[in-house]
Design an enzyme around this catalytic site. Structure first.
Site, PDB file in Angstrom:
ATOM      1  N   ALA A  98       0.614  -1.087  -0.126  1.00  0.00           N
ATOM      2  CA  ALA A  98       0.036   0.087  -0.280  1.00  0.00           C
ATOM      3  C   ALA A  98       0.376   1.101  -0.150  1.00  0.00           C
ATOM      4  O   ALA A  98       0.491   2.112  -0.105  1.00  0.00           O
ATOM      5  CB  ALA A  98      -1.091   0.080   1.071  1.00  0.00           C
ATOM      6  N   ALA A  99       1.921   0.966  -0.027  1.00  0.00           N
ATOM      7  CA  ALA A  99       3.063   2.383  -0.063  1.00  0.00           C
ATOM      8  C   ALA A  99       2.788   2.505  -1.196  1.00  0.00           C
ATOM      9  O   ALA A  99       2.267   4.010  -1.528  1.00  0.00           O
ATOM     10  CB  ALA A  99       4.667   2.341  -0.072  1.00  0.00           C
ATOM     11  N   GLY A 100       2.216   2.745  -2.842  1.00  0.00           N
ATOM     12  CA  GLY A 100       2.009   3.690  -3.829  1.00  0.00           C
ATOM     13  C   GLY A 100       0.948   3.515  -3.473  1.00  0.00           C
ATOM     14  O   GLY A 100       0.438   5.260  -3.910  1.00  0.00           O
ATOM     15  N   ASP A 101      -0.045   3.294  -2.872  1.00  0.00           N
ATOM     16  CA  ASP A 101      -2.122   3.903  -2.743  1.00  0.00           C
ATOM     17  C   ASP A 101      -1.466   5.101  -1.610  1.00  0.00           C
ATOM     18  O   ASP A 101      -2.120   5.699  -2.109  1.00  0.00           O
ATOM     19  CB  ASP A 101      -2.567   2.752  -2.146  1.00  0.00           C
ATOM     20  CG  ASP A 101      -2.172   1.147  -2.815  1.00  0.00           C
ATOM     21  OD1 ASP A 101      -2.468   1.326  -3.890  1.00  0.00           O
ATOM     22  OD2 ASP A 101      -2.884  -0.090  -2.222  1.00  0.00           O
TER      23      ASP A 101
HETATM   24  O1  RIB Z   1      -1.438  -2.049  -2.784  1.00  0.00           O
HETATM   25  C1  RIB Z   1      -1.979  -3.073  -1.879  1.00  0.00           C
HETATM   26  C2  RIB Z   1      -3.568  -3.915  -2.547  1.00  0.00           C
HETATM   27  O2  RIB Z   1      -3.530  -4.070  -3.360  1.00  0.00           O
HETATM   28  C3  RIB Z   1      -3.201  -4.509  -1.416  1.00  0.00           C
HETATM   29  O3  RIB Z   1      -4.021  -3.678   0.342  1.00  0.00           O
HETATM   30  C4  RIB Z   1      -4.328  -5.697  -1.769  1.00  0.00           C
HETATM   31  O4  RIB Z   1      -5.935  -5.701  -1.342  1.00  0.00           O
HETATM   32  C5  RIB Z   1      -3.707  -5.218  -3.515  1.00  0.00           C
HETATM   33  O5  RIB Z   1      -5.297  -4.834  -4.137  1.00  0.00           O
END
Ligand code: RIB
Length: 305
Positions: A250-253
């Site tokens: 989730a770093a990119g998110d």
């Molecule tokens: O970018 C991380 C996410 O990728 C995770 O939370 C997982 O659910 C996938 O969708």
């Protein structure tokens, strides 16, 4: 009043195992821990935008299983508007994740209810898109839904961000004209452009191609090497803060959600990128997807070493 970010995308329950290393094909490893953690690229980006200063609404689908209610609750406690998160018969999206001792991960996702987010279901929530300042999409929901959202976002005159993750090949050519900010990582930029992105120079080449294809501006995230911003006039390399990573999930998110929130709240692009980078750097020092995402207060107090 904070500006409004609307995220159209996935919600997954992450089933996370920590192991000393990632397993090889056919191998069984003894893991160190197991946890279920709310995730999904769309939901993670929504949580990041909300914790980092934006008013947020999510458009997506969860299933009728126990995960569905948990995924919705995880967004609601962040103050995210979930009126457009529909519950559909069947299983919620899940992600099977292994994280190793060097903080790298391997992920397999099963779309489940994310596959039920159709353009028709989006039309029902058009008023949510209309209320947006910034619209954010990724690729964990059906492609025609992403294409519809980009086009509708452009028609409504919104700022449209696409994080093309996960990407396995080129995007439909007609999408590019609707994208204000395209934010791939190195492997996604490679899949989209055909240029192998493994250096700053190759990232510049890929970004040039993506702008030629019609994207407004491109930000290629380069992990520990920072990010490359390209606007068709020139390039800017923004160095990433140095931290000790424990889990990069989730770093990119966090970067995308932080960037969207900052942009929506009026920051100029370079400032919004630095803000997203600081948030992402903090996220990799913590385990899990949504639990790792920092708050505005955390980022304001972050002094990179
Ligand atoms: O970018 C991380 C996410 O990728 C995770 O939370 C997982 O659910 C996938 O969708």
């Amino acid at each position: 009043m904070p500006a409004k970010v609307v995220v159209v995308g996935s919600l997954n329950m992450d089933l996370v195992t920590r192991a000393s290393r990632l397993p090889r094909a056919g191998e069984t490893l003894i893991g160190q821990s197991f946890s279920t953690v709310p995730g999904g690229k769309g939901a993670n980006q929504a949580v990041a935008s909300a914790r980092l200063g934006a008013e947020v609404a999510m458009i997506g689908c969860v299933g009728t299983d126990a995960y569905g209610a948990q995924l919705r609750d995880a967004l609601q406690v962040e103050g995210i508007d979930c009126q457009a998160v529909s519950t559909v018969e069947g299983s919620s999206g899940v992600a099977l994740i292994v994280v190793d001792d060097s903080s790298q991960n391997a992920i397999v996702i099963v779309a489940g209810s994310n596959g039920e987010l159709t353009p028709a279901s989006l039309q029902v929530f058009d008023s949510v898109l209309q209320a947006a300042d910034v619209i954010v999409c990724q690729l964990e929901v059906p492609m025609d839904t992403v294409g519809y959202t980009l086009k509708r976002g452009r028609e409504l005159g919104k700022t449209v961000i696409l994080n093309p993750a996960p990407a396995s090949g080129p995007l439909p050519a007609e999408w590019y004209a609707s994208i204000d900010y395209l934010i791939p990582n190195e492997s996604e930029a490679t899949a989209l452009s055909g240029v192998t992105v493994d250096s700053l120079d190759s990232a510049k080449l890929a970004a040039t191609q993506l702008i030629k294809a019609g994207a407004g501006k491109v930000i290629i995230t380069l992990g520990a090497q920072g990010a490359l911003f390209a606007d068709g006039q020139g390039f800017e390399h923004l160095v990433a803060p140095k931290v000790k990573a424990v889990d990069t999930t989730a770093a990119g998110d966090t970067f995308v959600g932080g960037f969207a929130a900052a942009l929506a709240n009026g920051k100029v692009e370079a400032e919004a990128i630095r803000f997203g980078q600081a948030a992402a750097a903090l996220s990799v020092t913590r385990d899990g997807a949504q639990p790792s995402i920092p708050t505005l207060h955390d980022v304001q107090g972050f002094v990179p070493s």
